[in-house]
Design a protein around this motif. Sequence first.
Motif, PDB file in Angstrom:
ATOM      1  N   VAL A 105       0.772  -1.173   0.078  1.00  0.00           N
ATOM      2  CA  VAL A 105       0.008   0.200  -0.064  1.00  0.00           C
ATOM      3  C   VAL A 105       0.721   1.238  -0.013  1.00  0.00           C
ATOM      4  O   VAL A 105       0.550   2.245  -0.735  1.00  0.00           O
ATOM      5  N   TRP A 106       1.989   1.224   0.758  1.00  0.00           N
ATOM      6  CA  TRP A 106       2.868   2.473   0.852  1.00  0.00           C
ATOM      7  C   TRP A 106       3.507   2.786  -0.550  1.00  0.00           C
ATOM      8  O   TRP A 106       3.702   3.724  -1.001  1.00  0.00           O
ATOM      9  N   TRP A 107       3.873   1.498  -1.018  1.00  0.00           N
ATOM     10  CA  TRP A 107       4.703   1.651  -2.388  1.00  0.00           C
ATOM     11  C   TRP A 107       3.750   2.287  -3.518  1.00  0.00           C
ATOM     12  O   TRP A 107       4.168   3.116  -4.207  1.00  0.00           O
ATOM     13  N   TRP A 108       2.390   1.620  -3.459  1.00  0.00           N
ATOM     14  CA  TRP A 108       1.342   2.339  -4.588  1.00  0.00           C
ATOM     15  C   TRP A 108       1.282   3.884  -4.311  1.00  0.00           C
ATOM     16  O   TRP A 108       1.159   4.518  -5.312  1.00  0.00           O
ATOM     17  N   VAL A 109       1.206   4.237  -3.024  1.00  0.00           N
ATOM     18  CA  VAL A 109       0.627   5.728  -2.795  1.00  0.00           C
ATOM     19  C   VAL A 109       2.050   6.333  -3.244  1.00  0.00           C
ATOM     20  O   VAL A 109       1.634   7.373  -3.789  1.00  0.00           O
ATOM     21  N   VAL A 110       3.275   5.912  -2.655  1.00  0.00           N
ATOM     22  CA  VAL A 110       4.412   6.699  -3.097  1.00  0.00           C
ATOM     23  C   VAL A 110       4.524   6.800  -4.697  1.00  0.00           C
ATOM     24  O   VAL A 110       5.035   8.016  -5.065  1.00  0.00           O
ATOM     25  N   PHE A 111       4.324   5.686  -5.129  1.00  0.00           N
ATOM     26  CA  PHE A 111       4.588   5.595  -6.729  1.00  0.00           C
ATOM     27  C   PHE A 111       3.746   6.433  -7.471  1.00  0.00           C
ATOM     28  O   PHE A 111       4.197   7.326  -8.224  1.00  0.00           O
ATOM     29  N   LEU A 112       2.533   6.515  -7.191  1.00  0.00           N
ATOM     30  CA  LEU A 112       1.444   7.735  -7.699  1.00  0.00           C
ATOM     31  C   LEU A 112       1.910   9.073  -7.173  1.00  0.00           C
ATOM     32  O   LEU A 112       1.598   9.693  -8.267  1.00  0.00           O
ATOM     33  N   GLY A 113       2.374   9.077  -6.436  1.00  0.00           N
ATOM     34  CA  GLY A 113       2.904  10.518  -5.919  1.00  0.00           C
ATOM     35  C   GLY A 113       4.100  10.989  -6.782  1.00  0.00           C
ATOM     36  O   GLY A 113       4.249  12.083  -7.080  1.00  0.00           O
ATOM     37  N   VAL A 114       5.062  10.111  -7.059  1.00  0.00           N
ATOM     38  CA  VAL A 114       6.390  10.575  -7.705  1.00  0.00           C
ATOM     39  C   VAL A 114       6.285  10.259  -9.118  1.00  0.00           C
ATOM     40  O   VAL A 114       7.090  10.837  -9.987  1.00  0.00           O
ATOM     41  N   LEU A 115       5.159   9.685  -9.766  1.00  0.00           N
ATOM     42  CA  LEU A 115       4.829   9.598 -11.140  1.00  0.00           C
ATOM     43  C   LEU A 115       4.811  10.810 -11.885  1.00  0.00           C
ATOM     44  O   LEU A 115       5.415  10.936 -12.962  1.00  0.00           O
ATOM     45  N   PRO A 116       4.372  11.856 -11.502  1.00  0.00           N
ATOM     46  CA  PRO A 116       4.473  13.089 -12.202  1.00  0.00           C
ATOM     47  C   PRO A 116       5.484  13.978 -12.372  1.00  0.00           C
ATOM     48  O   PRO A 116       5.628  15.188 -12.831  1.00  0.00           O
ATOM     49  N   MET A 117       6.727  13.478 -11.651  1.00  0.00           N
ATOM     50  CA  MET A 117       7.819  14.298 -11.317  1.00  0.00           C
ATOM     51  C   MET A 117       8.611  14.241 -12.607  1.00  0.00           C
ATOM     52  O   MET A 117       8.905  13.084 -13.254  1.00  0.00           O
ATOM     53  N   ASN A 118       9.040  15.376 -13.228  1.00  0.00           N
ATOM     54  CA  ASN A 118      10.240  15.395 -14.210  1.00  0.00           C
ATOM     55  C   ASN A 118       9.542  14.895 -15.451  1.00  0.00           C
ATOM     56  O   ASN A 118      10.266  14.198 -15.996  1.00  0.00           O
ATOM     57  N   VAL A 119       8.380  15.348 -15.734  1.00  0.00           N
ATOM     58  CA  VAL A 119       7.637  14.682 -16.862  1.00  0.00           C
ATOM     59  C   VAL A 119       7.666  15.821 -18.387  1.00  0.00           C
ATOM     60  O   VAL A 119       7.298  16.874 -17.762  1.00  0.00           O
ATOM     61  N   GLU A 120       8.110  15.521 -19.182  1.00  0.00           N
ATOM     62  CA  GLU A 120       8.069  16.068 -20.410  1.00  0.00           C
ATOM     63  C   GLU A 120       7.075  15.451 -21.407  1.00  0.00           C
ATOM     64  O   GLU A 120       7.216  14.460 -21.848  1.00  0.00           O
TER      65      GLU A 120
END
Length: 81
Positions: free
Chosen positions: A12-27
């Motif tokens: 659960v923690w992994w998915w919450v964090v992954f969905l949080g960092v997913l939009p970082m540094n996206v072009e």
Amino acid sequence: MNPAGAIVIYIVWWWVVFLGVLPMNVEGRWEKPDDGVEGADPGAPADPKLKQKAWLATKIAFLLWAATVAIILSGVFNFRD
């Protein structure tokens, strides 16, 4: 806490964090007109860097999981009552 509960908390923690960092540094593809992919959506990421984001999520989730397990095992919060 049993091992299955610890694994579920980590997932659960992994998915919450992954969905949080997913939009970082996206072009987006609209920011790179020479991307060379015909028919691609202009809002789609040109290079999402999923491997780096998965590793970052793994590291952060481990820290959050360790803190959660420490709190549960210390007895500060009693989830059995």
